[in-house]
Design a protein around this motif. Sequence first.
Motif, mmCIF file in Angstrom:
data_model
loop_
_atom_site.group_PDB
_atom_site.id
_atom_site.type_symbol
_atom_site.label_atom_id
_atom_site.label_comp_id
_atom_site.label_asym_id
_atom_site.label_seq_id
_atom_site.Cartn_x
_atom_site.Cartn_y
_atom_site.Cartn_z
ATOM 1 N N ILE A 149 12.036 0.917 43.939
ATOM 2 C CA ILE A 149 13.354 0.462 43.497
ATOM 3 C C ILE A 149 13.613 0.818 42.041
ATOM 4 O O ILE A 149 14.738 0.654 41.563
ATOM 5 N N SER A 150 12.622 1.297 41.325
ATOM 6 C CA SER A 150 12.798 1.651 39.922
ATOM 7 C C SER A 150 13.048 3.146 39.780
ATOM 8 O O SER A 150 12.603 3.947 40.597
ATOM 9 N N GLY A 151 13.759 3.516 38.704
ATOM 10 C CA GLY A 151 14.013 4.918 38.427
ATOM 11 C C GLY A 151 15.447 5.157 38.022
ATOM 12 O O GLY A 151 16.179 4.230 37.676
ATOM 13 N N VAL A 152 15.858 6.409 38.057
ATOM 14 C CA VAL A 152 17.239 6.802 37.767
ATOM 15 C C VAL A 152 17.926 7.155 39.082
ATOM 16 O O VAL A 152 17.436 8.001 39.842
ATOM 17 N N PHE A 153 19.049 6.494 39.354
ATOM 18 C CA PHE A 153 19.846 6.763 40.546
ATOM 19 C C PHE A 153 21.116 7.508 40.128
ATOM 20 O O PHE A 153 21.659 7.269 39.055
ATOM 21 N N ARG A 154 21.587 8.378 41.024
ATOM 22 C CA ARG A 154 22.792 9.156 40.745
ATOM 23 C C ARG A 154 23.782 9.029 41.902
ATOM 24 O O ARG A 154 23.395 9.009 43.077
ATOM 25 N N SER A 155 25.064 8.942 41.545
ATOM 26 C CA SER A 155 26.135 8.988 42.528
ATOM 27 C C SER A 155 27.099 10.095 42.151
ATOM 28 O O SER A 155 27.444 10.252 40.982
ATOM 29 N N ASP A 156 27.546 10.867 43.150
ATOM 30 C CA ASP A 156 28.517 11.930 42.929
ATOM 31 C C ASP A 156 29.880 11.591 43.522
ATOM 32 O O ASP A 156 30.766 12.450 43.571
ATOM 33 N N ASP A 157 30.054 10.353 44.002
ATOM 34 C CA ASP A 157 31.308 9.978 44.658
ATOM 35 C C ASP A 157 31.795 8.602 44.185
ATOM 36 O O ASP A 157 32.185 7.767 44.983
ATOM 37 N N GLU A 158 31.751 8.397 42.882
ATOM 38 C CA GLU A 158 32.245 7.168 42.262
ATOM 39 C C GLU A 158 31.511 5.923 42.733
ATOM 40 O O GLU A 158 32.057 4.830 42.779
ATOM 41 N N GLY A 159 30.241 6.092 43.117
ATOM 42 C CA GLY A 159 29.435 4.941 43.478
ATOM 43 C C GLY A 159 29.421 4.584 44.940
ATOM 44 O O GLY A 159 28.848 3.559 45.322
ATOM 45 N N GLN A 160 30.024 5.408 45.800
ATOM 46 C CA GLN A 160 30.034 5.103 47.227
ATOM 47 C C GLN A 160 28.694 5.402 47.893
ATOM 48 O O GLN A 160 28.352 4.813 48.926
ATOM 49 N N SER A 161 27.920 6.303 47.317
ATOM 50 C CA SER A 161 26.564 6.576 47.801
ATOM 51 C C SER A 161 25.681 6.910 46.608
ATOM 52 O O SER A 161 26.156 7.407 45.584
ATOM 53 N N TRP A 162 24.392 6.610 46.753
ATOM 54 C CA TRP A 162 23.461 6.736 45.628
ATOM 55 C C TRP A 162 22.180 7.411 46.083
ATOM 56 O O TRP A 162 21.736 7.221 47.211
ATOM 57 N N THR A 163 21.587 8.174 45.162
ATOM 58 C CA THR A 163 20.314 8.845 45.427
ATOM 59 C C THR A 163 19.357 8.576 44.281
ATOM 60 O O THR A 163 19.720 8.739 43.111
ATOM 61 N N LEU A 164 18.149 8.146 44.615
ATOM 62 C CA LEU A 164 17.113 8.022 43.599
ATOM 63 C C LEU A 164 16.600 9.411 43.256
ATOM 64 O O LEU A 164 16.142 10.146 44.142
ATOM 65 N N LEU A 165 16.720 9.808 41.986
ATOM 66 C CA LEU A 165 16.226 11.121 41.573
ATOM 67 C C LEU A 165 14.708 11.134 41.721
ATOM 68 O O LEU A 165 14.005 10.340 41.077
ATOM 69 N N PRO A 166 14.157 12.002 42.574
ATOM 70 C CA PRO A 166 12.744 11.898 42.973
ATOM 71 C C PRO A 166 11.751 11.871 41.825
ATOM 72 O O PRO A 166 10.771 11.122 41.871
ATOM 73 N N ALA A 167 11.997 12.662 40.787
ATOM 74 C CA ALA A 167 11.037 12.735 39.689
ATOM 75 C C ALA A 167 10.921 11.421 38.929
ATOM 76 O O ALA A 167 9.941 11.200 38.211
ATOM 77 N N THR A 168 11.923 10.541 39.092
ATOM 78 C CA THR A 168 11.939 9.297 38.327
ATOM 79 C C THR A 168 11.465 8.092 39.142
ATOM 80 O O THR A 168 11.526 6.960 38.656
ATOM 81 N N ARG A 169 11.028 8.310 40.350
ATOM 82 C CA ARG A 169 10.617 7.207 41.219
ATOM 83 C C ARG A 169 9.561 6.336 40.541
ATOM 84 O O ARG A 169 8.577 6.835 39.999
ATOM 85 N N ASP A 170 9.794 5.028 40.550
ATOM 86 C CA ASP A 170 8.902 4.007 39.990
ATOM 87 C C ASP A 170 8.858 4.007 38.463
ATOM 88 O O ASP A 170 7.996 3.356 37.871
ATOM 89 N N TRP A 171 9.785 4.724 37.802
ATOM 90 C CA TRP A 171 9.919 4.573 36.351
ATOM 91 C C TRP A 171 10.652 3.265 36.052
ATOM 92 O O TRP A 171 11.745 3.029 36.600
ATOM 93 N N PRO A 172 10.134 2.408 35.209
ATOM 94 C CA PRO A 172 10.886 1.236 34.762
ATOM 95 C C PRO A 172 11.873 1.643 33.663
ATOM 96 O O PRO A 172 11.537 1.702 32.481
ATOM 97 N N VAL A 173 13.117 1.965 34.067
ATOM 98 C CA VAL A 173 14.109 2.522 33.147
ATOM 99 C C VAL A 173 14.869 1.392 32.457
ATOM 100 O O VAL A 173 15.461 0.523 33.115
ATOM 101 N N LEU A 174 14.878 1.421 31.128
ATOM 102 C CA LEU A 174 15.529 0.391 30.328
ATOM 103 C C LEU A 174 16.795 0.891 29.654
ATOM 104 O O LEU A 174 17.628 0.088 29.231
#
Length: 266
Positions: A59-84
């Motif tokens: 559940i941790s990492g950087v997520f990206r949406s390309d449709d104003e937040g209607q769908s989201w993808t966890l950027l794989p390289a950032t999986r389990d990063w505690p992003v502050l």
Amino acid sequence: ATKNGQVYHSTNRGVRWTSLPFRLNANAALHAIVIHPEASNVLYLGVAENSAQPLNSGISGVFRSDDEGQSWTLLPATRDWPVLSLAIHPKQPQVIVAGTLQGVYRSENAGADWKRISPLNHPDLKGVVSLALDPTNVQVVYAGTPHLPWRTQDGGASWTSIHQGMIDDSDMFSIAVDRTDTQRVFASACSGIYRSSSRGDLWTKMQGIPGTNRRTHIILQDPVDEKIIYAGTTQGLWKSPEGGSTWQKTNPYPYVINSIAIDPSD
């Protein structure tokens, strides 16, 4: 973005809010949300687990949406990063910087690939709660930690602790670079507001806000008038019409202000 894994949006300037289809469990704290400066349908979220002992549950990492937040993808390289914290460059938006519990990471292709740009296992350059990018020099990055700020001028090859003039052990909640004079930098901290005219080499503490309002979570430059600075404190919203020389409270209520956004069209 909330501390229990949800995102809301408004299409009428905040009169009504709607929950977006972004669902993580209540252990997910959404610490940062940034909007692409040239494509407002593209959003990035920085997520960390609330648990003192991260479970690496995806559940941790950087997520990206390309449709104003209607769908989201966890950027794989950032999986389990505690992003502050997150920052996106205003003129080169393919450059994104993420601050984590372990240090600073950078992407130069809109989040597809990432590279650590802070030293591994650095004793102080970690727990990066704030970031700022120089709008005229993509190699200059400022990072705020629970123990004072840092700066790199070469894209992370080397870092300098920039705290001269600051009260020791100041939490750096936010950093802002003046878009009209990148030598001038503002920082907000538990000890108040600081201003530098030398990219952080030397800081001056801003006066004019009483001690009861001193803990400042966010500082922001007006998008139209560069002389106007806003500060969100534990006791309300303050405004300076003269670049921090004098301050006035904008309302009588003791609201805790954690973030500020200004409509770019109004």
